[in-house]
Write a protein that holds these residues in place. Structure first.
Motif, PDB file in Angstrom:
ATOM      1  N   LYS A 126      39.998  37.059  28.670  1.00 28.17           N
ATOM      2  CA  LYS A 126      40.120  38.047  29.573  1.00 28.17           C
ATOM      3  C   LYS A 126      38.989  39.114  29.512  1.00 28.17           C
ATOM      4  O   LYS A 126      38.605  39.585  28.309  1.00 28.17           O
ATOM      5  CB  LYS A 126      41.404  38.579  29.693  1.00 28.17           C
ATOM      6  CG  LYS A 126      41.490  39.842  30.588  1.00 28.17           C
ATOM      7  CD  LYS A 126      42.829  40.390  30.580  1.00 28.17           C
ATOM      8  CE  LYS A 126      43.426  41.572  31.721  1.00 28.17           C
ATOM      9  NZ  LYS A 126      44.377  42.312  31.293  1.00 28.17           N
ATOM     10  N   VAL A 127      38.396  39.481  30.580  1.00 30.49           N
ATOM     11  CA  VAL A 127      37.164  40.269  30.449  1.00 30.49           C
ATOM     12  C   VAL A 127      37.874  41.867  30.497  1.00 30.49           C
ATOM     13  O   VAL A 127      38.569  41.767  31.523  1.00 30.49           O
ATOM     14  CB  VAL A 127      36.334  40.067  31.673  1.00 30.49           C
ATOM     15  CG1 VAL A 127      35.147  41.234  31.902  1.00 30.49           C
ATOM     16  CG2 VAL A 127      35.290  38.723  31.309  1.00 30.49           C
ATOM     17  N   SER A 155      42.397  40.849  49.547  1.00 27.14           N
ATOM     18  CA  SER A 155      43.259  41.384  48.628  1.00 27.14           C
ATOM     19  C   SER A 155      43.200  40.595  47.181  1.00 27.14           C
ATOM     20  O   SER A 155      42.920  39.174  47.519  1.00 27.14           O
ATOM     21  CB  SER A 155      44.554  41.470  48.972  1.00 27.14           C
ATOM     22  OG  SER A 155      44.776  42.835  49.993  1.00 27.14           O
ATOM     23  N   PHE A 156      43.334  41.105  46.042  1.00 33.47           N
ATOM     24  CA  PHE A 156      43.024  40.491  44.824  1.00 33.47           C
ATOM     25  C   PHE A 156      44.271  40.627  44.045  1.00 33.47           C
ATOM     26  O   PHE A 156      44.771  41.831  43.820  1.00 33.47           O
ATOM     27  CB  PHE A 156      41.883  40.545  44.239  1.00 33.47           C
ATOM     28  CG  PHE A 156      40.640  40.461  45.059  1.00 33.47           C
ATOM     29  CD1 PHE A 156      40.039  38.968  44.989  1.00 33.47           C
ATOM     30  CD2 PHE A 156      39.855  41.287  45.790  1.00 33.47           C
ATOM     31  CE1 PHE A 156      38.662  38.829  45.969  1.00 33.47           C
ATOM     32  CE2 PHE A 156      38.750  41.157  46.574  1.00 33.47           C
ATOM     33  CZ  PHE A 156      38.417  39.852  46.393  1.00 33.47           C
ATOM     34  N   ASP A 157      44.585  39.849  43.246  1.00 32.80           N
ATOM     35  CA  ASP A 157      45.440  39.959  41.888  1.00 32.80           C
ATOM     36  C   ASP A 157      44.652  39.647  40.778  1.00 32.80           C
ATOM     37  O   ASP A 157      44.500  38.472  40.474  1.00 32.80           O
ATOM     38  CB  ASP A 157      46.822  39.143  42.213  1.00 32.80           C
ATOM     39  CG  ASP A 157      47.585  39.356  40.738  1.00 32.80           C
ATOM     40  OD1 ASP A 157      47.368  40.279  40.071  1.00 32.80           O
ATOM     41  OD2 ASP A 157      48.342  38.536  40.618  1.00 32.80           O
ATOM     42  N   GLY A 158      43.813  40.585  40.181  1.00 33.10           N
ATOM     43  CA  GLY A 158      42.956  40.430  39.064  1.00 33.10           C
ATOM     44  C   GLY A 158      41.588  39.797  39.772  1.00 33.10           C
ATOM     45  O   GLY A 158      41.095  40.520  40.820  1.00 33.10           O
ATOM     46  N   ASN A 159      41.367  38.532  39.764  1.00 33.73           N
ATOM     47  CA  ASN A 159      40.224  37.776  40.355  1.00 33.73           C
ATOM     48  C   ASN A 159      40.587  36.696  41.275  1.00 33.73           C
ATOM     49  O   ASN A 159      39.999  36.095  41.962  1.00 33.73           O
ATOM     50  CB  ASN A 159      39.384  37.206  39.459  1.00 33.73           C
ATOM     51  CG  ASN A 159      39.926  36.259  38.365  1.00 33.73           C
ATOM     52  OD1 ASN A 159      41.267  36.337  38.551  1.00 33.73           O
ATOM     53  ND2 ASN A 159      38.824  35.585  37.669  1.00 33.73           N
ATOM     54  N   LYS A 160      42.214  36.562  41.289  1.00 31.50           N
ATOM     55  CA  LYS A 160      42.682  35.714  42.424  1.00 31.50           C
ATOM     56  C   LYS A 160      42.821  36.430  43.918  1.00 31.50           C
ATOM     57  O   LYS A 160      43.251  37.376  43.866  1.00 31.50           O
ATOM     58  CB  LYS A 160      44.242  35.158  41.770  1.00 31.50           C
ATOM     59  CG  LYS A 160      43.927  34.355  40.583  1.00 31.50           C
ATOM     60  CD  LYS A 160      45.441  33.680  40.607  1.00 31.50           C
ATOM     61  CE  LYS A 160      45.126  32.640  39.093  1.00 31.50           C
ATOM     62  NZ  LYS A 160      46.291  31.979  39.083  1.00 31.50           N
ATOM     63  N   ALA A 204      33.720  33.985  32.230  1.00 30.90           N
ATOM     64  CA  ALA A 204      34.916  34.049  31.575  1.00 30.90           C
ATOM     65  C   ALA A 204      35.812  32.952  32.234  1.00 30.90           C
ATOM     66  O   ALA A 204      36.684  31.897  31.863  1.00 30.90           O
ATOM     67  CB  ALA A 204      35.688  35.177  31.599  1.00 30.90           C
ATOM     68  N   ASN A 205      35.699  32.889  33.581  1.00 30.58           N
ATOM     69  CA  ASN A 205      36.512  32.081  34.547  1.00 30.58           C
ATOM     70  C   ASN A 205      35.963  30.698  34.131  1.00 30.58           C
ATOM     71  O   ASN A 205      36.789  29.588  34.242  1.00 30.58           O
ATOM     72  CB  ASN A 205      36.303  32.295  35.876  1.00 30.58           C
ATOM     73  CG  ASN A 205      36.932  33.509  36.394  1.00 30.58           C
ATOM     74  OD1 ASN A 205      37.792  34.216  35.785  1.00 30.58           O
ATOM     75  ND2 ASN A 205      36.524  34.035  37.452  1.00 30.58           N
ATOM     76  N   ALA A 206      34.837  30.453  34.042  1.00 32.21           N
ATOM     77  CA  ALA A 206      34.398  29.074  33.662  1.00 32.21           C
ATOM     78  C   ALA A 206      34.794  28.557  32.480  1.00 32.21           C
ATOM     79  O   ALA A 206      35.184  27.425  32.358  1.00 32.21           O
ATOM     80  CB  ALA A 206      32.660  29.158  33.604  1.00 32.21           C
ATOM     81  N   ALA A 250      37.761  34.588  42.435  1.00 33.62           N
ATOM     82  CA  ALA A 250      36.404  35.021  42.614  1.00 33.62           C
ATOM     83  C   ALA A 250      35.670  35.248  41.334  1.00 33.62           C
ATOM     84  O   ALA A 250      36.340  35.668  40.398  1.00 33.62           O
ATOM     85  CB  ALA A 250      36.656  36.207  43.691  1.00 33.62           C
ATOM     86  N   PRO A 251      34.331  35.342  41.649  1.00 39.22           N
ATOM     87  CA  PRO A 251      33.669  34.764  42.768  1.00 39.22           C
ATOM     88  C   PRO A 251      33.454  33.541  42.992  1.00 39.22           C
ATOM     89  O   PRO A 251      33.507  32.801  42.165  1.00 39.22           O
ATOM     90  CB  PRO A 251      32.038  35.291  42.030  1.00 39.22           C
ATOM     91  CG  PRO A 251      31.951  35.326  40.624  1.00 39.22           C
ATOM     92  CD  PRO A 251      33.527  35.679  40.358  1.00 39.22           C
ATOM     93  N   LEU A 252      33.361  33.118  44.315  1.00 40.99           N
ATOM     94  CA  LEU A 252      33.232  31.608  44.751  1.00 40.99           C
ATOM     95  C   LEU A 252      31.985  31.346  44.902  1.00 40.99           C
ATOM     96  O   LEU A 252      30.758  31.990  45.006  1.00 40.99           O
ATOM     97  CB  LEU A 252      34.053  31.647  46.012  1.00 40.99           C
ATOM     98  CG  LEU A 252      35.603  32.184  46.069  1.00 40.99           C
ATOM     99  CD1 LEU A 252      36.009  32.346  47.578  1.00 40.99           C
ATOM    100  CD2 LEU A 252      36.416  31.149  45.406  1.00 40.99           C
TER     101      LEU A 252
END
Length: 607
Positions: free
Chosen positions: A232-233, A532-537, A259-261, A572-574
């Motif tokens: 987690k960042v 809208s985002f929940d964290g990055n979702k 981090a997502n990768a 995101a990012p996408l």
């Protein structure tokens, strides 16, 4: 002309000689270049997983899953052809323990062969069941269906790393969208799901120099080593933990993309290592044997009644919980999150009564989560001898002529309301929408649902936007309802003058309830989004405002529900490759992705 022929001939000879020389050079150096590329790739894998001395590439087309059989789990591995039909199937692994002479027949080649060429999902009737082993047969079908539905992994490649012939971990590469373009990330994960090393870059790496480009610095990559997945960042001032890494200053999008990768690679490895789950799934307390100590109640959710039952100790703490019954019909993938053990487990040990702030609401399902809390509070009241009130329902239309109507500009057109008030100005009846109502289906259209309208009943007009829970992803429509109610109240009281303007709503804060907007250049003009985002979702998405002018039948399709729905739940990012672009409207589709990434950048900058 004849005098010029020798010159042309000389030029032709020079060209031929140069071409032959270049071809010869390529032939001589090709093997060396290929060898260097192979060595570089091997070195990258070694750097990401230092414990390994050999690497074997994995066939990522193989999908696996298990289902409960008669005597234990029944595991399958399969691959699909280009048409989605089963091309190969292997049944059973070391855990297979079905009865010899019955379920064990599932291991026979003739049984597996009948699945080849069939398209999942399958029904039990689609195959010849094993005689006397219906349970085992059904387990195979369920496992095949589950495996076939697993999406293709997002990674570019994956290798298993071995030391002295024994597996020590996995290393994979994935390409994700950063702030400036695609980023290639290589990460290694050991058998305990710890990150062993990463590298960042790629031939198209174009993050901002001095900012996102720092993702390639060894000091940034070194933070990941030894961290348990998922990582987690955190930004400056954030609370560090054993799985956190520090964001690059002023480059949150790049940091999160890396981090997502890494987490996506870890997800792939987890699926390989633990096809039946990691064994650390949440276990809820069993229902008390004395059912007289269990109390239940229902409250109105987003789409349906939400039932919750619980048992409490002498101090009023929850010792057992169950959510949902046959009436439960909340939105699949959103409201249904409250049925998951992970959501319910957080209530165990909580002191009654509860408020929504006492728990982590289900992402994108605040209404359903609040219904759970309200139902538990009602159940607790019942345990204390209080009479539990029935679920609130919308009051009927008044019989007399005390209804006042008005409209205000919404997102896609006028939003009409019919309202009745009592002598104190409190709302006693409300209906939203008429034949001109055209708000976005699934977003603004929710203003017509009882779960949204009921919160207005009993509130005193005039209203402020802050007096009600605005619809996530439909702020404009929600505010239009408030304005229209206030206009109707002016009619009811005979007030004169200009339209009563509700107090301005504060800019949305980052987090589960926050909505962020941005636009990007499309084919015919700006393409605006609200996300809208929940964290990055991504939890909600609206596309298009009054400037939207993309081509009808092509770019205009990005406003359709089928296109929008695919973004929900994505991180995101996408990149454009993360979604199914509209055929014939790549520019518009890219504009949507770009605008979402801009909105995400806003959300992270306000964190």
């Amino acid at each position: 002309m004849k005098k010029q022929l020798p010159a042309w001939l000389v030029l032709l000879i020079i060209t031929l000689v140069a071409g032959l020389a270049l071809g010869g050079t390529y032939a001589l150096t090709k093997d060396a270049i290929d060898t260097q590329a192979i060595a570089a790739a091997e070195n990258a894998r070694k750097a990401a997983l230092p414990a390994a001395d050999t690497f074997t590439e994995m066939d990522l087309s193989v999908k696996s899953a298990s289902a409960k059989g008669f005597a234990g789990p029944v595991h399958v591995e399969l691959s699909l052809d280009a048409e989605g039909k089963i091309a190969a199937l292997k049944i059973g692994n070391e855990e297979f323990a079905e009865t010899p002479g019955f379920g064990a027949a599932a291991l026979e080649e003739s049984f597996a062969a009948q699945f080849i060429g069939k398209a999942a999902p399958l029904a039990l009737s689609d195959i010849d069941a094993i005689s006397g082993a219906t349970v085992t047969t059904n387990a195979v079908v369920e496992a095949v269906n589950a495996a076939a539905q697993i999406p293709a992994p997002a990674v570019d490649w994956c290798y298993i790393g071995e030391k002295d012939g024994q597996a020590v971990g996995y290393v994979a590469q994935i390409t994700v969208q950063g702030f400036g373009g695609p980023i290639e990330v290589i990460a290694g994960v050991d058998l305990e799901m710890n990150i062993t090393g990463i590298s960042v870059g790629g031939s198209n790496f174009s993050e901002t120099a001095g900012l996102g480009a720092k993702a390639k610095d060894p000091s940034f990559a070194a933070q990941f080593v030894g961290k348990p997945a998922p990582v987690k960042v955190i930004k400056a001032g954030g609370t560090p933990a054993d799985n956190t890494v520090d964001a690059i200053t002023a480059a949150t999008i790049t940091s999160n993309a890396v981090a997502n990768a890494v987490n996506k690679i870890a997800d792939l490895v987890e699926g390989i290592l633990f096809p039946n789950g990691r064994g650390d799934e949440v276990t809820l307390p069993e229902k008390p044997a004395d059912e007289s100590t269990v109390f239940g109640a229902s409250q109105k959710g987003f789409k349906s009644p939400v039932y919750a039952e619980a048992a409490f100790d002498a101090e009023g703490k929850i010792i057992y919980i169950s959510i949902g019954n046959e009436e439960f019909a909340e939105t699949d993938g959103i409201g249904t999150q409250v049925l998951e053990a992970e959501f319910m487990a957080q209530f165990i040990g909580k002191q009654m009564p509860l408020s929504l702030s006492d728990i982590d609401a289900a992402s994108g399902a605040t209404v359903t989560s609040k219904a759970v809390v309200d139902a538990l509070n009602a159940a607790y009241s019942a345990s204390q001898g209080a009479e539990v009130a029935a679920d609130p329902t919308m009051p009927p239309m008044p019989a007399d002529e005390t209804i006042y109507g008005a409209s205000s500009k919404g997102f896609a057109g006028p939003v009409w309301v019919d309202v009745a008030f009592d002598a104190e100005g409190k709302i006693t009846y409300l209906s939203v929408g008429n034949e001109k109502f055209a708000e976005t289906d699934g977003f603004g259209s929710r203003a017509k649902e009882e779960s949204f309208m009921i919160q207005f009943i009993g509130k005193a007009a005039p209203l402020n936007n802050s007096d009600v829970d605005l619809l996530t992803g439909a702020t404009i429509t929600s505010e239009a309802v408030v304005k229209a109610i206030n206009k109707a109240y002016e009619k009811a009281t005979g007030a004169s003058g200009s339209e009563a303007t509700p107090a301005p709503t504060a800019a949305p804060a980052a987090g589960k309830e926050g909505a962020f907007s941005a636009s990007s250049k499309g084919y015919n003009g700006p393409v605006w989004v609200e996300v809208s985002f929940d964290g990055n979702k991504i939890t909600s998405l609206v596309i298009g405002d009054d400037r939207f002018a993309e081509t009808a039948g092509l770019g205009s399709k990005v406003k359709e529900e089928a296109f929008i729905d695919q973004f929900i739940g994505k991180t995101a990012p996408l990149a454009l490759s993360d979604i199914d672009a509209v055929t014939g409207a790549t520019v518009t589709s890219e504009a949507v992705v770009s605008a979402i990434n801009k909105a995400y950048e806003k959300s992270t900058s306000e964190n």
